[in-house]
Design a protein around this motif. Structure first.
Motif, PDB file in Angstrom:
ATOM      1  N   UNK B 101     -10.857  10.759   7.182  1.00  0.00           N
ATOM      2  CA  UNK B 101      -9.452  10.363   7.154  1.00  0.00           C
ATOM      3  C   UNK B 101      -8.990  11.767   6.617  1.00  0.00           C
ATOM      4  N   UNK B 326      -7.289   4.518   7.177  1.00  0.00           N
ATOM      5  CA  UNK B 326      -7.580   5.431   6.019  1.00  0.00           C
ATOM      6  C   UNK B 326      -7.465   4.568   5.201  1.00  0.00           C
ATOM      7  N   UNK B 338       4.261  -1.758   8.612  1.00  0.00           N
ATOM      8  CA  UNK B 338       5.917  -1.048   9.400  1.00  0.00           C
ATOM      9  C   UNK B 338       5.203   0.308  10.320  1.00  0.00           C
ATOM     10  N   UNK B 340       6.249   4.076  12.270  1.00  0.00           N
ATOM     11  CA  UNK B 340       6.706   5.817  12.684  1.00  0.00           C
ATOM     12  C   UNK B 340       6.123   5.719  12.924  1.00  0.00           C
ATOM     13  N   UNK B 401       1.246   7.940  15.939  1.00  0.00           N
ATOM     14  CA  UNK B 401       2.191   7.222  14.907  1.00  0.00           C
ATOM     15  C   UNK B 401       1.076   6.808  13.569  1.00  0.00           C
ATOM     16  N   UNK B 402       2.144   6.063  12.223  1.00  0.00           N
ATOM     17  CA  UNK B 402       1.675   5.961  10.807  1.00  0.00           C
ATOM     18  C   UNK B 402       2.002   4.165  11.926  1.00  0.00           C
ATOM     19  N   UNK B 404       2.393   1.590   7.580  1.00  0.00           N
ATOM     20  CA  UNK B 404       2.553   2.066   6.549  1.00  0.00           C
ATOM     21  C   UNK B 404       2.378   0.517   6.002  1.00  0.00           C
ATOM     22  N   UNK B 407       3.723  -3.475   1.158  1.00  0.00           N
ATOM     23  CA  UNK B 407       3.778  -3.721  -0.506  1.00  0.00           C
ATOM     24  C   UNK B 407       3.503  -2.488  -1.144  1.00  0.00           C
ATOM     25  N   UNK B 408       3.070  -1.612  -0.500  1.00  0.00           N
ATOM     26  CA  UNK B 408       2.139  -0.379  -2.071  1.00  0.00           C
ATOM     27  C   UNK B 408       2.894   1.496  -0.484  1.00  0.00           C
ATOM     28  N   UNK B 409       3.497   1.095   0.097  1.00  0.00           N
ATOM     29  CA  UNK B 409       4.582   1.759   1.061  1.00  0.00           C
ATOM     30  C   UNK B 409       2.931   2.884   1.024  1.00  0.00           C
ATOM     31  N   UNK B 410       2.201   3.149   0.996  1.00  0.00           N
ATOM     32  CA  UNK B 410       1.413   3.967   1.511  1.00  0.00           C
ATOM     33  C   UNK B 410       0.650   4.052   2.909  1.00  0.00           C
ATOM     34  N   UNK B 411       0.927   4.749   3.254  1.00  0.00           N
ATOM     35  CA  UNK B 411       0.137   5.342   5.117  1.00  0.00           C
ATOM     36  C   UNK B 411      -0.791   5.103   5.161  1.00  0.00           C
ATOM     37  N   UNK B 414      -3.627   6.310  10.979  1.00  0.00           N
ATOM     38  CA  UNK B 414      -3.113   6.629  11.921  1.00  0.00           C
ATOM     39  C   UNK B 414      -3.827   6.089  13.556  1.00  0.00           C
ATOM     40  N   UNK B 415      -2.591   6.576  14.370  1.00  0.00           N
ATOM     41  CA  UNK B 415      -2.821   6.156  15.169  1.00  0.00           C
ATOM     42  C   UNK B 415      -2.507   6.797  17.105  1.00  0.00           C
TER      43      UNK B 415
END
Lengths: 301, 418
Positions: B101, B326, B338, B340, B401-402, B404, B407-411, B414-415
């Protein structure tokens, strides 16, 4: 023929502008934390460039300890007027009056830590979801771990051991209600980069950064300015020295250095030859080995 | 320092707890005179308190309270130093806990990776893993430092054997620029100064290599990709009709007059002007942040991409990607996240895991298809709307991209688009 690469200052600028634009795209109510120091001035300058020809699309927030250099206040008010921005003030004196914090006592008393409460209260009151700061990773070991987009929980706390990984140019600014972000566009700049940039862009900075005569006392290995806010000990002697400040914080804790540098060029040269870190003259960082980390966890800048 | 031409080089260091990574960084900082007196004083005091003769260079990279107490690095830390030729940013990534990570994070923005090998141990699994990650992330330059040469009597044969061993590993990597240096971080051989003992080594010390790596070509300058970040509309009397598209060129070059297509709408126009603050530019190239205006009155918003008419990215809703997981919550096949990608965000479903990489053998596995924290694998993904993508190997900046967790908004991932 044109070169197709950026020099390091241009690249740092492009990165900072990118980050500032992400803030506007991702947050509802961002502000710049403005102290009147060189770093927040540089961030404000970058914001001006990022959104030109529009005005900077967010206000400045000043956490006013009441222990200010008058030069900083004048500078702040002029800048706000010139840029046509809103200024939000969080007053430490008010927090004291309301009984939310208690003034420290004694010779080394400072309002540095009290700012945390005022800052977090102001963020809540104004419903700020992103506070943009001039923090840099080279300043201090806890700051070396900071993300560009740094999450704060609904108590304003930073959890350095559980941060979101930050990859490529992707900044995850998602948050739950009540939480907020701190964003540091100049994370990757060093003190020297800041001065070189101020010089290159000819950015106005408060006169305190230039060498001037001032009444000072020798305390904590640096020249502390004499003001109504400090109590002199019997053995402390007031002298007039030609000094300048390398960083600006509260007048009670910001030590000056003896210098004759009175232009941006001579300051940049002087900084380049410095053998001490800039925060070495800040009493707030001398309290303990982890004082910055401890304060940051609670919600400090 | 000469500002006009000096470039910025970002590099990452990978290594184990005891292979001398912190000592190497300390040595680079110390010998390049990037350590201030008060920092030196603090480290000297700590060294003495811990009963160490002289100054323990590794202490310069000490970080958080817990890290100092446990003598480990928890998270990526960034360090800075400057020489008369370049400014450097080191992403100092820990070698053990969550190394994948953290290393992926550090590697994502790096021009170069330093892989450390203990001369006594030679190429280890860890070396293979670090090199694999550097290659997966397409770091353009790899510098292999064979460290602790002082502990093998600066023996040239030991060094030659390790180089040969590594060449076998390297043949499977996509990195084309690999260099080898025998060093002793502890004694300073071939770090900043040329070793006086290893006279058989005729190459340059590490800092020289870092100062001279050719990095101007690390950005793709061919495929113009301008993701729109935000719209600038002053609505002031002076700029009543101004409508500018703010963004950063992820790759390629744009000039006023260029015939462009706006994606995903496909509408066409021409670049009218390119500006940075009050300067009109005759061209912009990656990674510049600029403001673009176009000839026609077209609806353009955040997430759109301005490209040249004859060089389009792929528009896709279904694609494959290499992914590094991660989060401590494993990947959910069929789960919604989600995503990005450049300035775009939408929803995505992980449709299937094609294979995972066994981090011990670096072989593909189609048996163990669960992606847990630090796992790497290939997934099939479907997005709620088309994204403008390039393969990561062609374009590091539009191929990533990432994911997310909503529920937790955590990342959580990593893609890298395949």
């Amino acid at each position: 023929m044109t070169k197709f690469y950026l020099n390091y200052l241009e690249e740092l600028e492009a990165e900072a502008i990118f980050v500032l634009r992400e803030v506007v795209a991702q947050f509802q109510r961002p502000v710049i934390l403005f102290s009147g120091g060189k770093d927040s001035i540089v961030v404000t300058h970058l914001a001006k460039k990022a959104f030109f020809p529009a005005k900077i699309p967010f206000p400045l927030l000043h956490v006013d300890t009441g222990h200010n250099f008058s030069e900083t206040m004048t500078f702040r008010d002029q800048l706000v007027a010139e840029l046509g921005l809103e200024l939000i003030i969080g007053s430490v004196q008010e927090s004291i009056n309301q009984g939310k914090v208690r003034e420290e006592q004694g010779k080394h008393a400072s309002r540095n830590e009290l700012q945390i409460t005022t800052l977090l209260d102001t963020i809540e009151r104004e419903q700020i979801d992103c506070a943009i700061g001039g923090g840099r990773r080279d300043e201090e070991k806890a700051r070396a771990k900071e993300r560009f987009f740094s999450h704060r929980d609904d108590f304003g706390q930073w959890d350095p051991k559980n941060q979101r990984p930050e990859l490529w140019n992707l900044f995850n600014g998602n948050y739950h209600k009540g939480e907020h972000f701190r964003v540091f566009p100049i994370s990757n700049w060093t003190e020297m980069d800041v001065w070189n940039y101020i010089l290159k862009e000819n950015i106005q900075i408060p006169s305190l950064y230039f060498a001037h005569d001032r009444e000072v006392v020798w305390r904590n290995e640096s020249w502390i300015p004499v003001s109504e806010f400090i109590e002199l000990e019997e053995n402390e002697k007031v002298v007039t020295k030609k000094i300048r400040f390398r960083t600006l914080g509260d007048i009670t804790i910001t030590g000056g250095i003896e210098s004759t540098a009175d232009s941006l060029e001579s300051i940049a040269l002087e900084v380049a030859s410095m053998r001490q870190t800039e925060r070495g003259n800040r009493a707030d960082d001398k309290r303990s080995e982890t004082s910055m980390e401890d304060r940051k966890k609670q919600g400090y800048f | 320092m000469e500002i006009s031409t000096n470039q910025l080089l970002r590099f990452t260091t990978a290594g184990n707890v005891d292979d001398g990574k912190s000592t190497l960084i300390g040595r680079l900082l110390y010998d390049s005179k990037s350590i201030f007196e008060d920092q030196l004083q603090a480290v000297a005091t700590t060294s003495k308190r811990r009963g160490i003769d002289g100054v323990d260079l590794a202490l310069f990279t000490d970080g958080l309270k817990d890290e100092r107490e446990q003598g480990i690095t928890i998270d990526v830390a960034y360090r800075y130093f400057t020489t008369p030729k370049r400014k450097f940013i080191i992403a100092d990534t820990p070698g053990h806990i969550q190394y994948t990570r953290n290393m992926v994070t550090g590697a994502s923005t790096a021009n170069a990776a330093i892989v450390l090998i203990d001369a006594r141990k030679g190429v280890t699994e860890q070396t293979r893993r670090h090199s694999f990650i550097a290659s997966l992330l397409h770091i353009p330059h790899l510098i292999v430092c064979v460290n602790k040469m002082d502990l093998v009597e600066y023996n040239q044969e030991v060094y030659a054997r390790i180089v040969e061993e590594f060449e076998a590993v390297a043949s499977k990597l996509v990195i084309k620029d690999i260099r080898f240096i025998p060093i002793s971080a502890l004694n300073g051989d071939n770090v900043v100064n040329t070793s006086k003992i290893m006279t058989w080594y005729t190459g340059a010390p590490l800092l020289d290599e870092l100062e001279n790596l050719h990095i101007s070509s690390d950005y793709n300058k061919i495929d113009a990709r301008f993701p729109v970040q935000t719209i600038i509309r002053p609505q002031s009397t002076t700029y009543r009709d101004f409508r500018g598209y703010a963004g950063r060129l992820m790759s390629g070059i744009l000039r006023p007059g260029d015939e462009i297509t706006i994606l995903p709408s496909g509408l066409q126009s021409k670049i009218k002007s390119i500006q940075l603050h009050n300067q009109e530019l005759s061209e912009a190239f990656a990674p510049m942040s600029v403001t673009v205006t176009i000839e026609d009155d077209i609806d353009v918003s955040r997430g759109d991409m301005i490209v040249r008419r004859n060089n389009l990215p792929e528009q896709a809703q279904n694609f494959d990607a290499m992914i590094c997981w991660l989060s401590s919550q494993p990947a959910q096949v069929g789960g919604k996240y989600s995503i990005m990608h450049t300035s775009n965000s939408t929803k995505a479903i992980v449709q299937s895991v094609v294979y995972t990489i066994d981090m011990e053998t670096l072989e593909r596995s189609t048996e163990k298809l669960n992606l847990t924290m630090n796992a790497i694998g290939r997934i099939r993904i479907k997005t709620a709307k088309p994204l403008m993508i390039d393969a990561y190997r062609d374009n590091r900046h539009t191929g990533n991209f990432i994911l997310i967790d909503d529920a937790t908004n955590e990342t959580v991932a990593a893609g890298m688009i395949v």
